[in-house]
Design an enzyme around this catalytic site. Structure first.
Site, mmCIF file in Angstrom:
data_model
loop_
_atom_site.group_PDB
_atom_site.id
_atom_site.type_symbol
_atom_site.label_atom_id
_atom_site.label_comp_id
_atom_site.label_asym_id
_atom_site.label_seq_id
_atom_site.Cartn_x
_atom_site.Cartn_y
_atom_site.Cartn_z
ATOM 1 N N TYR A 104 48.425 42.682 46.078
ATOM 2 C CA TYR A 104 48.976 42.661 47.435
ATOM 3 C C TYR A 104 49.723 41.358 47.721
ATOM 4 C CZ TYR A 104 49.156 43.431 52.481
ATOM 5 O OH TYR A 104 49.581 43.613 53.761
ATOM 6 N N HIS A 139 42.117 52.498 49.872
ATOM 7 C CA HIS A 139 42.541 51.122 49.595
ATOM 8 C C HIS A 139 43.605 51.077 48.500
ATOM 9 C CE1 HIS A 139 41.992 46.967 47.942
ATOM 10 N NE2 HIS A 139 42.060 46.708 49.240
ATOM 11 N N ARG A 172 47.431 50.837 28.916
ATOM 12 C CA ARG A 172 48.747 50.281 29.259
ATOM 13 C C ARG A 172 48.807 48.756 29.133
ATOM 14 N NH1 ARG A 172 47.950 54.964 31.353
ATOM 15 N NH2 ARG A 172 49.626 56.399 31.876
#
Length: 157
Positions: free
Chosen positions: A56, A87, A126
């Site tokens: 964020y 969230h 990943r």
């Protein structure tokens, strides 16, 4: 005329903005990005790392660094894994939109290397397992974009 970036070593400094949240994944992305930059001729002394609390917080720092005039590109690295609440949607959306906004506002490549996965296994894959290392891919993208912008006519920036 066709313009295209390449993977030659570009001039300038690079900065990696890496989240500390989910560090066991992000640290692998960071290592992959650093390796890619080295492999493409960008020495460690031209690469800075800035750690932020989580995904964020990446966009604000990315925009400030991009606007500073000190960096050829900003590479954003983080990991948001879906949980049992909403969230994930808020953090992933804010990181995605914020990084895109930073890229448009600062005039240098701001590269999205934030994993947004449904499971921990997907994130692990990943970050260097089965699906390659997305941090490495983000750094290669940054190199290509820096070289592309250097080739574009000045009025296109």
């Amino acid at each position: 005329m066709i313009y295209e970036g390449d993977f030659s070593s570009p001039p300038g400094r690079f900065v990696l903005v890496a989240a500390r949240f989910n560090a066991f994944i992000v640290d692998q992305l960071l290592a992959g990005a650093q390796d890619a930059l080295r492999r493409h001729g960008v020495p460690d002394d031209r690469v800075d790392v800035v750690r932020v609390p989580g995904a964020y917080e990446i966009p604000l720092v990315a925009q400030r660094l991009g606007k500073s005039g000190k960096f050829a590109a900003v590479i954003c690295l983080g990991c948001v894994i879906r949980g049992d609440t909403d969230h994930y949607d808020y953090v992933a959306g804010a990181a995605t939109n914020g990084i895109a906004s930073a890229a448009l506002n600062c005039g240098v490549p701001v590269i999205f290397g934030v994993l947004t996965t449904d499971t921990l296994d997907q994130a692990i894959n990943r970050a260097g397992a089965k699906a390659g290392n997305k941090g490495h891919e983000a750094a290669v993208t940054a190199i290509e974009m820096v070289n592309l912008l250097a080739k574009l006519p000045e009025g296109s920036r």
